[in-house]
Every structure is written in structure tokens, then in C-alpha cells.
Design an enzyme around this catalytic site. Structure first.
Site, PDB file in Angstrom:
ATOM      1  N   CYS B  88       0.850  -1.186   0.000  1.00 51.51           N
ATOM      2  CA  CYS B  88       0.000   0.000   0.000  1.00 51.51           C
ATOM      3  C   CYS B  88       0.878   1.226   0.000  1.00 51.51           C
ATOM      4  CB  CYS B  88      -0.883  -0.012   1.247  1.00 51.51           C
ATOM      5  SG  CYS B  88      -1.788   1.499   1.467  1.00 51.51           S
ATOM      6  N   LEU B  89       0.872   1.907  -1.114  1.00 48.39           N
ATOM      7  CA  LEU B  89       1.761   3.040  -1.260  1.00 48.39           C
ATOM      8  C   LEU B  89       0.941   4.187  -1.825  1.00 48.39           C
ATOM      9  CD1 LEU B  89       4.750   3.329  -0.748  1.00 48.39           C
ATOM     10  CD2 LEU B  89       5.176   2.803  -3.134  1.00 48.39           C
TER      11      LEU B  89
END
Lengths: 895, 167
Positions: B88-89
Site C-alpha cells: 500500500c503506497l
């Protein structure tokens, strides 16, 4: 002024670099600079000299620029830049690595020498310089050399193609570098001028819809051509009316196909689509047409298939969307294994699965309601007691409460709790009916204190099962609904501690999700509670069904009194209804626009300008399209109809409706390419694609027809291809041109001198038309003529552009691909043409004017061309162009 | 159309890779699948680990963000604790993606994520809680994962694992 300064400052580095290779470089740069200096402000290429010059002399500007640059280059290794220079075949012929080093050295030298300028720019300039040293700036996004710059209000630059791609295809108006909103960008050939320095005088045309201001008409041409439905075949100049038209063309003329899914979904310009033979198309669908190792590989791996329907979808997201809408998902299985979605063809199939693998409640009411199914038998029992308790006889009820502990398996408490939870089914074991799962239940049963407790007591349903919280919530939700929809059930009543009032007032919507197919309900069931009521309210507030909404929203609006609603009651009923309708439309529009005030204002503007006849109906539709770019065409359709209803003037209403129908007919469900509706300025929507297209296929005006033919052809082809590559031959010509263009544009229809000399001039009106045609249609004219055609095209274009003001013609659609072949090719005596050709240009011009459009002549030209001398051909072609042009224009409007 | 840019970025990344990384193509003929060997950043709990990172560029890169997965198991609040290693970026979210962002910037963000997990935007809520409330336990677990999974050279596997949609 910039340019002269640039010249000066670049002189400085040259002597500096006297040692070794540095010298060669210095010179290489110096030359283009000099040219830039003399060539005037518009100047083409960015070179290092110019850049640094600006840095030196305008610290503020330079500082900014340097920074932007620096950003692009910081990540770039020096060597990488060296290579780039080599690839671009820029100015010097040095080899990569040594050059890079030199370039840097030079760059550093430049600023320091020029004048020990503000310290801040010093640091950055060297970064910028090497990249500019190659003579062409590279677009940050596509890594191609920049021909025209797209400049955002935040003064970030991309090439105009990327700029257009973002705006027209991806429908985003944010800056690609920093995401700052950019309602307008400037397309320009001046790399140095800052966005805020552009005044209205610098802008020759602008497009409201996609938000582009053009600094000159050549760019308009190059840009707008990309938005037509161009045939992907590289040497075909056909442009269709819309997708269906283009599909037909490709099939009938080239015997190829375009991938329907790609044309509907892929965000590329039309000419960038691939063409396939039948087999290739199949392969494309299944495996993609990626060419591993090739320069142009795409990485595309095929369109995913829905195993139930056998149909393919553009990508995984679309497939997912489809499955969510058309198929049913088992939330219980999903919960157990979240790695893969568990889909079933439809609810029937899902129900079978429920019966086989889970514990559905078989009560007819629950069957009706659907998705009343439980993971464990105990859950089911609890449900039965709570929901259907009243309908069961006392004995049965008692039996149901009995938990069959024979199935319980006592284990030591060291077992981890989670395992118990996972055991799922085994958790509650009621009357022992659960045949198939019994074993599992036993295994899964953990000897937890809970189990024993529940044995000891007569198990009130709530405490009976160790339901997870989300399950509990879900049950409660169900209970609430059943309590409302049926009679009061004691249990349901007890359980419903959630706000009863909210669902209560909306008895209509509440049952709705359950009666129709409730895909959302399914999803929410898996997740948690709450979603159901949410659905209900959602239905009430958001206007989903077109018919009902108007009234619903209207009343809603009425309640939250808009200014007009205050004395609503005092108005006559008709008036009141009208106001309600207005507010309903606004309401819908603002919903669709995400309540963006600016956009709503724009929406109102569009409508009022239509009312005042500033916009034609098709233009209005175009404007809507760009405004509601995120909205499905169905929703827009509803809106358009409602808007049409608002007009008391029946003709206006009818015009909107028919414009909308036309649009639909042409575009079906395909994505829209923005039309010219928003164009203002020198190129307007009324002058249409013709003018725009004309300027695009620019070639040197003065060039004699013959010699330039080949290059011209190439050129125009390129134009229709994405003009990715620097046009080596074209660019000098194009840079020379702008002055000509502007001049001609300003005066309504001056016969552009150069073109006239070479070719017979066309009657102005027709010529404008012709230009457009020629550009797009020429190929259709059929083989032999092509060369000439192109030449003519150019000329025509020139003429046309200059006269871009012809009265807006109804763009008819007359010619599709099909229409062309059908054009009367009646053999007109070539003599006519001859006359054109031979005749002094001026003479012809005058004559033609009188004639208006000489159809015969044109036709003849088409036929005669083979024999005729080139000039003649040119003449004919132009004529042909005219014809086409007319038709084309018609087309344009629809587009 | 995008291949030119990708090629350019690849050249940059291979010649001067971001810190702690080695970048190459998964197979020479496919520009769109990159493998990146990422060494756990010094002074982070992942120090000493070697991570196999898969970067997939979509067909309309750079207009759509690449996807990044950490194939080596890692104990981290923002990476799914399974074989998928979804990550998750924020800069990779479609709404935040900027076409100007380069892969090397993405990779640096990934590395930064190892240095500084973002428990407020977790993929593994439990690990995020642990990170917030019981840092020692978290570090112990993370180190355990490093020794168990991430010693030795990063393992990429033969073929790039298909990205499974966990929707």
C-alpha cells in the site's frame, strides 16, 4: 528580446570551451542559437544557449525553469543523458560517454561565465543545460522530443501530445507533474514564455471544452487532427464520422478489424489503435499482441474472459465490474477464502450452492428475501428461532433450542482461539439435523467455555452463538427488516436496537433491495451491517430512476428552500411546476458533477448561451460531454432530455433532442472524442475540423508541387500518425510558416500569395471546405492521385486556413467511408481542369469564385488526374477537396 | 508509445539504481515486468533481509500507476502478510498517481516504507496495531521474518506470478 540576450550569453561559453571536445560542442550549440536569435521570438528548438541565457538575464524566471528542469534530470544519470544525445542525433556527432562529460563541463562553464549570476540559478543551470544541449527538449512523460509545448498554470511543461492525451482521453485537467488543477493549458512553440505571460492577444484559438489555448494556428491544426477518427493505417488519410464509421472503413477498405474492446476503452488516439486480421484479432483477445523484445511492445496480455458468459472484457477491472453486476458472489465462501472471489452464474446457481454447502433458511419468506444463509447450523437455528419463532409450534421451538452436544468435542483449552473461529460450521450444533457437516463440526469444535455455557442454559438466541460481531450486526439488520415488512415478532423487536425510525419512513425503498437482485446487499452481508439501510436511504435521496427522480428531487429542493421556492405556493401551478422542473435539472446536474460549483456554473452558462443562440444544439451536446466527462452516456441522455423539456421553445427542445440522437447514433456507446464545440478564436467550431485539419498538414507553401510531393506525402501521413517523431523535414518549413498563417487568418479571405502562384485558387468558400477534405479524405480518392493530392492538400489547407471563416455549414454527415467511393467521378473533360491549371492562378481564382464550387470540375479532376499533368491534377484535387470539404464539414459538426 | 519512456527509465535504474537496489527485467524481452532486489535498509528492522520486488507497468503507463509487490514475505503493516505481498503506497493510488512520477521514485518510496512504516494506512491492521502499541514485539517479529524468509538472495521464482485480484 529573449532571443537576443540568449545570443549574447551563449557567446560567452563558446570561448570558454576551447579545450578539446568542448569546443565542438560549443559551436554546435551556438549555431542554432544564432538562428533562434534572428528567427524571432517564436523560435523553435530550445537550446542550451537560449536556456542559460534566460537564466542569466531573468533570474526569477530562470530560477523556476532551472528547478523544473532539475527535477527532470536529477534522476537521470549523466550517462543516460549522453546516450540520449546520441540517439536524438542532435547537433553533434560525438560519441556518448565522453560527450556527456563535456556537456556537463560546458554547462557549468556557461552560467559562471555569462555573468556570475544569482547564486541560486547557478546550481541548477548545469542540470538543465546538458539536456537542452541536444537541441530538442524531451517530453517528461513520453520521452519523445517536444514539438509544441503544453504549459500549465504551474508552468510545468509536457509535449502537446501528452497534454492533449491527458485532457482529451484521460479527461483529467490536472498538471501531470504536480497535479495542480489546470483549467487551461497553453499550447505553444515558445518553450520559455511563462503561462502567466500569455495574454489574450497571444492566443489565436482556444478550446473551452478540453481547456487548451493555442498560441498559433499551426498548433491548432496539429492538435485537432489528433482528435478526429483517423484511420490507423499509416498511409491512409481517412477520418471517419465516428467509431462505427471508422470500423466500417477499416473493414471495407483495408479488410482489417479493430478490436472493439480496445476502441471502447483504450485511451489512445484513434490512429494509434491496432488493426487485425481475423486470426490476429482472436489472438489479440486471448493472449494480447505483445511483441516481446520489440521496440513498440505494449505489455498487453489479452482481454480477460468471463467464464460464465464467454464474453471478454477490456481489463480485469472491467471484468470485475461485470461479475459484480451480472453474477452472484457467495459471501460465505469469500469470507472463508479471501484470495479468490467465488462467483456463481446467477442467483439460482448460488442458491444451489447455498443448499449444498451452507445453511440457508428454507422459510419461503427468507428464500424470497435471498441471501439468508448461514455458515453454521447453529447460526441458522438462531435465525429460525428469532425470525420464525412465532410460526413454529412450541415443541418444535423447544427442540430447536436444544443443542446437540453429542456433536461437541471437548478439547483442551490450549487450543488457540482463532482456530475455533475458523472452524466455522462446527460452532453451533442444534437439533442434529446437519448431516453433512457433522464431522467437520466435531473437528472444528473447540472445547471452549462458551460451548459449555450455552449448554447449561436454554439458550436465548442472542447468547447462543458466538457469532462474530459483523454477523450479529447483519442478523440484527435482517431482523429489523423482517420486523417491518412482516408483523411484529417479539424477537425481532427485541433485537432491533438500531434506529428504527430511519428505515421506517421509507418502507418503499427498504424492501427494494431484497426484491430485485441485491448485489449490494450481498456485498454488505459479507461485510457488515448498515449497508442495507444505507441502500434504502440511498434510493430515496439519489435520483436513480429517471422518471421518478424529477419529482423526488424537486420536492427535495422545495424543502430546502431555494430562493425561488419561497413564494412557491403563491405561484400558479404551471409556474410552480416549471420551477420544480428547473430545480430538478439543476439538482441532477449537480449530482452528476459532484456538486462542483464551478462546473455547475458552467453548465448553466452553456444552457443560457444555447438559449441565446450562441451555441448550436450540437455544440451544446459537445459541451455537455466534456463537462460530464465522468458520467455515463445514459445519465447524460436523461439530463439532456430534461434540459430539452425546460425549453418552452419547441424548436429548441427538438434541436437538442435531435442533436443528442445524432450523437448517439454516431457514437453509440463508444467513448467520445471531444469535438470542436468549445473552440473559439481563429479556429472555431464552425470553421470546423476542416480548418484545423488543413493547417495540420502543413507543408512549405512555396514548394513547387513536384519535387516536394514525396516529402509532402510522408508529411501528411505523419500528421495523421501520431506526430511523435520530430519531423526533420517538416519542422523548418513549419517554423517558417506561422507568420504566413497568422497573416492569412487575420484577413478574411486574402488569397494567400504563395499558394496561389503554385496552384489554382479555389473559390474561397469551397476552398475552406476543400482543405479539410483533402487532408482527411484524400486517400479515398484512390491510388494514382495520391501524390498530387497531398500537394494539393497542402495548398488547400493554406487557403482554407486563411479563410477559416466561412459561415458555419450544417455539418452533414454525408460522407462516410462509404460515401466517398460513391462520389460522382463523372469524367469531366480534363480540359476544364486544364484550364485551371494552365490559367494564371489569379484568373482562375476569379472564375472560380463566381462559380462557387464547380463540382463538375472537381469530379472531372478526379477522373482526369491520371492523364493530366500534375498541375492539372492539383487543380482537380483541389476541386475534389472542395467537395469533400463540404461533406466533411457536415461530419465535423456531429463529431 | 510508452516503451520509449520505460526504456529510458530502465536505463537510468540499471545504471544508477536507487540505494540498496538492483534493477533488471524479469525477462529481457518484456519491458513491463521488472524485478528489483531490495536490501533491507540499514538501521531498519529489515536490515540484512533481501527482498524480491516485482514491478509491473500497465500498458498505459505512465498514465496509470505501476503495481509493486514484495514477493518475499515481510512483516510490515503496509504489505499483505501473504505470498502476494501487495503493498500500500499512497503515490501508487490511482487518484494520487502523477504521470511524471518515475519508477525509481516509486522504488525509493518502497524503500522508505521499510524505513518508516505507515501504520495509519495499513493493509495488515493487526501488525499496524502492534507497531503502534508494542514496538518491541513488532521489531522482534519483523526480525524473525527476516531471518526466516529474507536471508539469502531474493527469490523471484521462475515466472512473474500473476497478479491475483483479491477483490
Amino acid at each position: 528580446m529573449d532571443s537576443t540576450q540568449a545570443g549574447v550569453s551563449t557567446a560567452a561559453p563558446a570561448p570558454e570551451t576551447n579545450r578539446g571536445r568542448g569546443r565542438g560542442r560549443g559551436r554546435g550549440r551556438g549555431q542554432p542559437n544564432a538562428r533562434g536569435g534572428s528567427g524571432g521570438a517564436g523560435g523553435g528548438a530550445v537550446d542550451g544557449g537560449v536556456e542559460t541565457g534566460s537564466v542569466d538575464n531573468h533570474p526569477s524566471r530562470g530560477g523556476r525553469r532551472g528547478r523544473g528542469r532539475g527535477g527532470s534530470n536529477t534522476n537521470t544519470s549523466k550517462r543516460g543523458q549522453g546516450q540520449r544525445q546520441g540517439e536524438q542525433g542532435g547537433i553533434s556527432a560525438h560519441t556518448h560517454t565522453p560527450q556527456a562529460a563535456v556537456a556537463v563541463a560546458v554547462a557549468v562553464a556557461a552560467p559562471t561565465q555569462g555573468d556570475a549570476p544569482p547564486p541560486t540559478t547557478d546550481g541548477k543551470a548545469p542540470e538543465g543545460a546538458p539536456s537542452t544541449a541536444e537541441g530538442d527538449e524531451i517530453c517528461f512523460i513520453c520521452a519523445d522530443p517536444i514539438k509544441f509545448h503544453s504549459i500549465t498554470p504551474c508552468n510545468h511543461k509536457t509535449c502537446h501530445i501528452c497534454g492533449l492525451r491527458m485532457r482529451a482521453l484521460y479527461k483529467t485537467k490536472d498538471c501531470p507533474h504536480c497535479r495542480t488543477a489546470a483549467p487551461f493549458v497553453v499550447f505553444t512553440d515558445d518553450p520559455l514564455k511563462r503561462f502567466e505571460d500569455y495574454t489574450d492577444d497571444d492566443i489565436t484559438s482556444f478550446d473551452n471544452n478540453i481547456g487548451i489555448k493555442y498560441a498559433n494556428e499551426e498548433i491548432v491544426g496539429d492538435t485537432v487532427v489528433l482528435l478526429r477518427y483517423n484511420c490507423p493505417v499509416s498511409d491512409c488519410v481517412f477520418a471517419g464520422l465516428g467509431w462505427p464509421d471508422l470500423h466500417r472503413h477499416v473493414r471495407s477498405v483495408h479488410a482489417r478489424k479493430m478490436c472493439d474492446l480496445c476502441t471502447r476503452n483504450k485511451k489512445v488516439f484513434t490512429h494509434e489503435h491496432e488493426l487485425f486480421a481475423d486470426k490476429e484479432l482472436e489472438r489479440h483477445m486471448r493472449h494480447g499482441d505483445d511483441r516481446p523484445g520489440a521496440v513498440d511492445q505494449t505489455g498487453f496480455k489479452g482481454h480477460p474472459l468471463c467464464g460464465f458468459c464467454g464474453s471478454r472484457f477490456y481489463d480485469d477491472d472491467r471484468l470485475y465490474e461485470h461479475c459484480r453486476e451480472k453474477h452472484e458472489r457467495c459471501f460465505l465462501c469469500d469470507r472463508r477464502d479471501s484470495r479468490n472471489p467465488h462467483y456463481y452464474l446467477n442467483y439460482d446457481a448460488l442458491e444451489k450452492h447455498f443448499r449444498k454447502d451452507h445453511f440457508p433458511c428454507l422459510d419461503p419468506e427468507c428464500l424470497d428475501r435471498k441471501f439468508v444463509v448461514f455458515e453454521s447450523e447453529m447460526d441458522l437455528k438462531a435465525h429460525q428461532l428469532s425470525e420464525h419463532g412465532n410460526s413454529l409450534s412450541k415443541d418444535v421451538r423447544r427442540d430447536a433450542r436444544v443443542v446437540d452436544i453429542s456433536g461437541f468435542d471437548y478439547r483442551q483449552p490450549y487450543q488457540e482461539e482463532r482456530r475455533g473461529g475458523r472452524g466455522g460450521r462446527g460452532r453451533g450444533r442444534g437439533g442434529g439435523e446437519g448431516g453433512p457437516s457433522r464431522r467437520e463440526g466435531r473437528e472444528g469444535r473447540e472445547g471452549r467455555g462458551r460451548g459449555r455455557d450455552s449448554n447449561a442454559e436454554p439458550l436465548p438466541p442472542s447468547s447462543a452463538q458466538p457469532l462474530r460481531r459483523d454477523e450479529l450486526a447483519f442478523q440484527r439488520q435482517l431482523a429489523i427488516h423482517s420486523a417491518q415488512s412482516v408483523t411484529q415478532r417479539s424477537f425481532g423487536g427485541q433485537l432491533s436496537n438500531s434506529p428504527a425510525p430511519s428505515p421506517a419512513p421509507a418502507p418503499g425503498p427498504a424492501p427494494a433491495p431484497s426484491t430485485s437482485r441485491p448485489p449490494n446487499g450481498a456485498g454488505s452481508a459479507g461485510g457488515a451491517s448498515g449497508t442495507r439501510p444505507a441502500n434504502g436511504t440511498g434510493a430515496a435521496t439519489t435520483p436513480a430512476p429517471p422518471a421518478a427522480t424529477a419529482t423526488a428531487t424537486a420536492t427535495a429542493v422545495g424543502n430546502t428552500p431555494p430562493p425561488s421556492a419561497v413564494d412557491l405556493s403563491s405561484l400558479p401551478p404551471a409556474e410552480r411546476a416549471r420551477i420544480l422542473r428547473h430545480s430538478a435539472v439543476i439538482e441532477r446536474a449537480s449530482n452528476l458533477l459532484g456538486h462542483d460549483a464551478a462546473k455547475i456554473a458552467q453548465f448553466r452558462n452553456h444552457i443560457s448561451s444555447y438559449r441565446s443562440a450562441q451555441l448550436s444544439a450540437p455544440q451544446l451536446i459537445d459541451a455537455f460531454f466534456s463537462l460530464f466527462s465522468d458520467t455515463s452516456s445514459n445519465a447524460i441522455g436523461t439530463l439532456v432530455r430534461e434540459v430539452a423539456d425546460l425549453f418552452d421553445d419547441k424548436t429548441k427542445a427538438a434541436a437538442i433532442n435531435s442533436a443528442w440522437r445524432d450523437w448517439r447514433a454516431i457514437n453509440e456507446d463508444y467513448p467520445s472524442l471531444p469535438g470542436l464545440g468549445g473552440m473559439h478564436g481563429a479556429t472555431t467550431s464552425s470553421s470546423g475540423w476542416a480548418a484545423a485539419a488543413a493547417s495540420s498538414s502543413s507543408s512549405p507553401l512555396s514548394a513547387p508541387a513536384q519535387p516536394s510531393t514525396a516529402s509532402n506525402q510522408k508529411h501528411s501521413n505523419r500528421v495523421l500518425r501520431l506526430k511523435n517523431s520530430t519531423r526533420v523535414p517538416g519542422s523548418p518549413a513549419s517554423s517558417a510558416r506561422p507568420p504566413t498563417w497568422t497573416v492569412s487568418t487575420s484577413s478574411p479571405r486574402p488569397a494567400p500569395p504563395p499558394s496561389q502562384n503554385t496552384f489554382p485558387a479555389l473559390p474561397p468558400v469551397s476552398s475552406s471546405a476543400s482543405t479539410s477534405t483533402s487532408a482527411s479524405r484524400t486517400p479515398t480518392w484512390i491510388g494514382p492521385n495520391t501524390h498530387n493530392t497531398h500537394n494539393n492538400t497542402h495548398n488547400n489547407n493554406n487557403n482554407k486556413t486563411s479563410r477559416s471563416q466561412p459561415p458555419p455549414r450544417p455539418r452533414g454527415n454525408a460522407n462516410g467511408a462509404d460515401a466517398f467511393p460513391a462520389l460522382p467521378r463523372a469524367p469531366k473533360p480534363s480540359t476544364t481542369i486544364f484550364g485551371y491549371g494552365t490559367g494564371a492562378v489569379r484568373r482562375d481564382f476569379g472564375v472560380q469564385r463566381d462559380t462557387g464550387f464547380s463540382w463538375g470540375g472537381n469530379d472531372g479532376g478526379g477522373e482526369a488526374s491520371e492523364n493530366a499533368a500534375e498541375r492539372e491534377e492539383a487543380g482537380e484535387e483541389t476541386g475534389g477537396g472542395k467537395k469533400k470539404g463540404k461533406k466533411k464539414k457536415v461530419l465535423v459538426q456531429w463529431g | 508509445m510508452a516503451s520509449k519512456r520505460i526504456y529510458k527509465e530502465l536505463t537510468e535504474c540499471t545504471t544508477s539504481p536507487p540505494p540498496d537496489m538492483k534493477v533488471c527485467l524479469w525477462n529481457e524481452s518484456d519491458l513491463h515486468t521488472w524485478k528489483v532486489a531490495l536490501a533491507g535498509p540499514a538501521s531498519s528492522v529489515y536490515e540484512g533481509g533481501n527482498y524480491a520486488v516485482l514491478v509491473t507497468l500497465p500498458t498505459d503507463y505512465p498514465f496509470k500507476p505501476p503495481t509493486v509487490r514484495i514477493l518475499t514475505r515481510i512483516y510490515h503493516p503496509n504489505v499483505t502478510n501473504d505470498n502476494l505481498g501487495n503493498i500500500c503506497l499512497s503515490i501508487l493510488k490511482p487518484e494520487n498517481w502523477k504521470p511524471a512520477t518515475k519508477v525509481s521514485a516509486v522504488l525509493q518510496a518502497v524503500r522508505q516504507l521499510l524505513v518508516e512504516p505507515q501504520p495509519d494506512d495499513p493493509l495488515e491492521a493487526r501488525i499496524a496495531d502492534e507497531y503502534r502499541n508494542d514496538r518491541n514485539e513488532f521489531e522482534k517479529n519483523a526480525r524473525q521474518y527476516v531471518t526466516r524468509y529474507a536471508r539469502g538472495p531474493p527469490v523471484f521464482g521462475d515466472a512473474p506470478p500473476a497478479a491475483e485480484k483479491s477483490k
